[in-house]
Motif scaffolding. Structure first.
Motif, PDB file in Angstrom:
ATOM      1  N   SER A   1       0.829  -1.210   0.000  1.00 39.44           N
ATOM      2  CA  SER A   1       0.000   0.000   0.000  1.00 39.44           C
ATOM      3  C   SER A   1       0.862   1.259   0.000  1.00 39.44           C
ATOM      4  CB  SER A   1      -0.929   0.006   1.213  1.00 39.44           C
ATOM      5  OG  SER A   1      -1.864  -1.046   1.150  1.00 39.44           O
TER       6      SER A   1
ATOM      7  N   ARG B   1       0.875   4.076  -2.917  1.00 39.38           N
ATOM      8  CA  ARG B   1       0.582   5.485  -2.638  1.00 39.38           C
ATOM      9  C   ARG B   1       1.670   6.393  -3.192  1.00 39.38           C
ATOM     10  NH1 ARG B   1      -1.194   3.522   2.449  1.00 39.38           N
ATOM     11  NH2 ARG B   1       0.805   4.112   3.411  1.00 39.38           N
TER      12      ARG B   1
ATOM     13  N   ARG C   1       1.012   9.155  -5.935  1.00 41.26           N
ATOM     14  CA  ARG C   1       1.389  10.546  -5.667  1.00 41.26           C
ATOM     15  C   ARG C   1       2.177  11.137  -6.834  1.00 41.26           C
ATOM     16  NH1 ARG C   1       5.766  10.370  -1.604  1.00 41.26           N
ATOM     17  NH2 ARG C   1       6.913   9.953  -3.541  1.00 41.26           N
TER      18      ARG C   1
END
Length: 294
Positions: free
Chosen positions: A65, A69, A73
Motif C-alpha cells: 500500500s 501510494r 502521488r
C-alpha cells in the motif's frame, strides 16, 4: 555453520546487487528506489491485481500500500475497483506511468548490455546457461503449495495437462471420461484434498487425496510439469500430499500408476513405498503401492 552453497549464494547476492544498483536511492538512475521501480515494472507487465502483486512480490499488504501510494502521488499509477469483481482492487499505469515504465525497461536493457559487454561469446553462453540453471533451481526452492477446489480453473488446467501427457505416453492412449467432474467431490474436505504447487503465478504440479477406506487415503492425479522435473518438485509435491493424508486423519497411503511412468515408480520407491496387490479397478493401473503415514 554456513555450507558452501549458502556462502556462494550470499557472495553472488552481494556482488550482483552492488553491480545493478540495488543499494542506490535511484535505481538505474530512474529517480525512484528499487521497491517502487519493481512494482511499476510488474504493473506494466500486466500484473494488476493487488492480491496478485502481493503474492508475486512477496510483500505484506502494508508495504504494498505504501509503494502504491508513492506511485499514485507521482501520477504513475491509479488504483481502482476491479471491473470484474468490485470486492478487489487493481493497479493500472497512467500515461505518465507507461512512459516511466518504458524508460525503466530501456535502462534495464542498457545495464544488462554493459555488464556483459566485456565477455566473449563463449563466456556469454556460459553465463546465460548458469543463470538459467540458478533461476530454475531458486524458483523451485521457492515453490509454494496450496489446497484449492478441484473444480477450480487452475486445478482443471493442471489435471487436463496431466491427462494429455498420459494420452501421449500410454500405448493405447488415455481416456479420462468425465472424471474431472465426477472425481471432484471426493477431493474436497472433509475426506479429501487437492493441492497445487505454484511458481510465482504458474501451477507447476498438482495432486489429490481421496478416501479409500476409513483408515486409508489414496493419492491420485499427481503430476509435475515437464519443465520442472529434476528439480525436486516431484518429491516435494509427494511430501505435501502425504501431509494432507495425515492431516485428514488416515493411517495408510495407497496409490497406483502405469508401468510406463518409470520416473514416478522410481520416486515412490525412493520415498519408501512398497508394492502391494491391486486394490482398485482402474483399467490403466499396472503397479500399486502402499506406505504407512508418518
Amino acid at each position: 555453520m554456513v555450507d558452501d552453497v549458502t556462502e556462494q549464494l550470499r557472495r553472488f547476492n552481494r556482488s550482483f546487487t552492488q553491480r545493478i544498483g540495488v543499494l542506490d536511492d535511484s535505481f538505474l538512475g530512474a529517480g525512484r528506489p528499487l521497491g517502487q521501480a519493481r512494482l511499476l515494472f510488474e504493473i506494466g507487465m500486466g500484473h494488476t491485481s493487488l492480491l496478485h502483486l502481493r503474492h508475486r512480490l512477496g510483500l505484506d499488504s502494508g508495504y504494498l500500500s505504501r509503494l502504491l501510494r508513492e506511485l499514485e502521488r507521482d501520477g504513475l499509477v491509479e488504483v481502482v475497483a476491479d471491473p470484474d469483481d468490485g470486492r478487489r482492487r487493481v493497479a493500472t499505469l497512467t500515461d505518465a506511468g507507461r512512459r516511466a515504465w518504458a524508460d525503466l525497461d530501456r535502462r534495464s536493457d542498457d545495464l544488462a548490455a554493459r555488464l556483459i559487454d566485456p565477455l566473449t561469446d563463449r563466456q556469454r553462453d556460459e553465463l546465460a546457461a548458469a543463470l538459467a540453471t540458478a533461476d530454475r533451481l531458486l524458483r523451485a526452492a521457492a515453490i509454494r503449495f496450496d489446497v484449492v477446489d478441484p473444480a477450480s480453473d487452475e486445478a482443471i488446467t493442471a489435471m487436463s495437462a496431466y491427462f494429455g501427457e498420459l494420452d501421449d505416453r500410454f500405448t493405447d492412449g488415455f481416456d479420462p471420461g468425465d472424471t474431472l467432474v465426477t472425481d471432484a467431490p471426493s477431493m474436497r474436505a472433509p475426506t479429501g484434498s487437492f493441492v497445487v504447487a505454484r511458481s510465482d503465478d504458474d501451477v507447476v504440479a498438482c495432486g489429490g487425496v481421496v478416501r479409500h477406506d476409513a483408515s486409508t487415503g489414496e493419492i491420485k492425479r499427481m503430476w509435475v510439469h515437464a519443465d520442472w522435473r529434476g528439480t525436486g518438485v516431484g518429491r516435494r509435491t509427494l511430501a505435501a500430499l502425504e501431509s494432507e493424508v495425515a492431516r485428514l486423519g488416515y493411517d495408510t497411503i495407497v496409490l497406483d500408476t502405469n508401468a510406463v511412468l518409470t520416473e514416478a515408480i522410481a520416486m515412490y520407491d525412493r520415498a519408501g513405498y512398497t508394492p502391494t496387490g491391486r486394490y482398485n479397478d482402474n483399467p490403466y493401473a499396472q503397479r500399486w503401492f502402499t506406505k504407512p503415514v508418518g
